[in-house]
Design a protein around this motif. Sequence first.
Motif, short mmCIF file in Angstrom:
data_model
loop_
_atom_site.label_atom_id
_atom_site.label_comp_id
_atom_site.label_asym_id
_atom_site.label_seq_id
_atom_site.Cartn_x
_atom_site.Cartn_y
_atom_site.Cartn_z
N HIS A 243 0.85 -1.15 0.11
CA HIS A 243 -0.03 -0.02 0.18
C HIS A 243 0.81 1.04 -0.04
CE1 HIS A 243 -3.60 1.95 0.56
NE2 HIS A 243 -3.38 2.73 1.46
N ARG A 244 1.97 1.15 0.67
CA ARG A 244 2.88 2.45 0.80
C ARG A 244 3.46 2.58 -0.57
NH1 ARG A 244 7.84 3.22 3.45
NH2 ARG A 244 7.50 5.51 3.61
N LEU A 245 4.02 1.60 -1.04
CA LEU A 245 4.74 1.73 -2.28
C LEU A 245 3.71 2.08 -3.43
CD1 LEU A 245 6.90 -1.51 -2.52
CD2 LEU A 245 7.39 1.08 -1.83
N GLU A 246 2.34 1.79 -3.22
CA GLU A 246 1.52 2.41 -4.13
C GLU A 246 1.24 3.93 -4.18
OE1 GLU A 246 -1.52 -1.04 -5.79
OE2 GLU A 246 -2.32 0.15 -3.81
N GLU A 247 0.95 4.13 -2.80
CA GLU A 247 0.85 5.50 -2.45
C GLU A 247 2.02 6.25 -2.99
OE1 GLU A 247 -1.86 7.08 -1.24
OE2 GLU A 247 -2.93 5.22 -1.62
N LYS A 250 2.20 6.73 -6.76
CA LYS A 250 1.22 7.54 -7.07
C LYS A 250 1.64 9.07 -7.04
CE LYS A 250 -2.89 5.05 -6.34
NZ LYS A 250 -3.83 5.11 -4.99
N GLU A 251 2.29 9.45 -5.85
CA GLU A 251 2.67 10.84 -5.36
C GLU A 251 3.90 11.13 -6.42
OE1 GLU A 251 4.31 11.49 -1.41
OE2 GLU A 251 2.48 10.61 -0.79
N LEU A 252 4.56 10.33 -6.84
CA LEU A 252 5.97 10.59 -7.71
C LEU A 252 5.15 10.73 -9.08
CD1 LEU A 252 8.45 8.11 -6.72
CD2 LEU A 252 8.68 10.35 -6.56
N GLY A 253 4.20 10.10 -9.39
CA GLY A 253 3.49 10.24 -10.60
C GLY A 253 2.84 11.44 -11.15
N VAL A 254 2.43 12.29 -9.93
CA VAL A 254 1.45 13.32 -10.22
C VAL A 254 2.35 14.68 -9.89
CG1 VAL A 254 -0.64 12.47 -9.57
CG2 VAL A 254 0.73 13.59 -7.83
#
Length: 268
Positions: A243-247, A250-254
């Motif tokens: 979950h942490r890696l997913e979050e 996502k942060e890096l992506g936006v």
Amino acid sequence: MEIFPTHPRAESLRIRKKLSEAFEKGIVVPEGLAAHGRGEAFDYLIGETTTEPARRAAEAGVALLLLSSKPVISVNGNTAALVASEVVQLAKLTGSKLEVNLFHPSPERERKIAEILIKEGAEEVLGVDPSYSTTIPEIQSYRRKVDRRGIAQADTVLVPLEDGDRTQALRRLGKNVIAIDLNPLSRTSLAASITIVDNIVRALPLMVKIAEELKGWPERQRQILKNFDNRENLARSLSIILHRLEELSKELGVSPPSSPRLSSGLTP
Ligand code: ATP
Ligand code: MG
């Protein structure tokens, strides 16, 4: 080397310093330093904090130590270098014996580790006197040495940082194994009866606190153990990482592009 308290990784640097000093003194072996590096990588992934599943496993681990009739805490070089005082306190609170048990044994190192524990208040330290030495038939070569008064007859063994072969061997001998291991995928983590996926520098002080609270409440201890499922708890640790890696991804992506770009006007 001076560590500035404002350094963003000051705590991690302090731990490394303790280990390298213990290495200089012949308490930690080079393999111990490498093992710590593997642990640190997983600590990054869990967020360098005690997660809820880790806290629950620590509670179950302490309950099991308190309910066991012959609990033993196994101590190696890294553990002695980082949490000697807490290990001694936990042994006293839970009525556990302390045994120096090394993956890379040497009489000199065993003696030095025992001395550290005695300095922290331990009255008895097993695993040092060769006249009580015996072997675990399940483990290959010199790695099977244990103390006849300790791990050999224990019903429960707490292994802060252990190798998979030895954990599996202790389980095959019918012993309960409580492991502290930052890697939820290690063979130790998967083979243990209770796996605390946390850094020993956080887990041990927490276990001391829990032991103070749970001591003298056997019904509560039994209840905690009854409600604990190690596989489910390990799965929860893994899903926290996921979950942490997913979050984070996502942060890096936006966020604005961070890869190097050529400013306008320059030709590549
Ligand atoms: P296994 O043999 O269980 O499959 P491994 O071979 O990957 O594991 P070992 O070197 O045998 O690793 O055991 C060391 C274990 O201790 C590693 O899983 C590492 O993540 C863990 N570890 C190292 N330092 C710490 C620490 N400070 N706190 C908790 N765990 C740690
Ligand atoms: Mg191993």
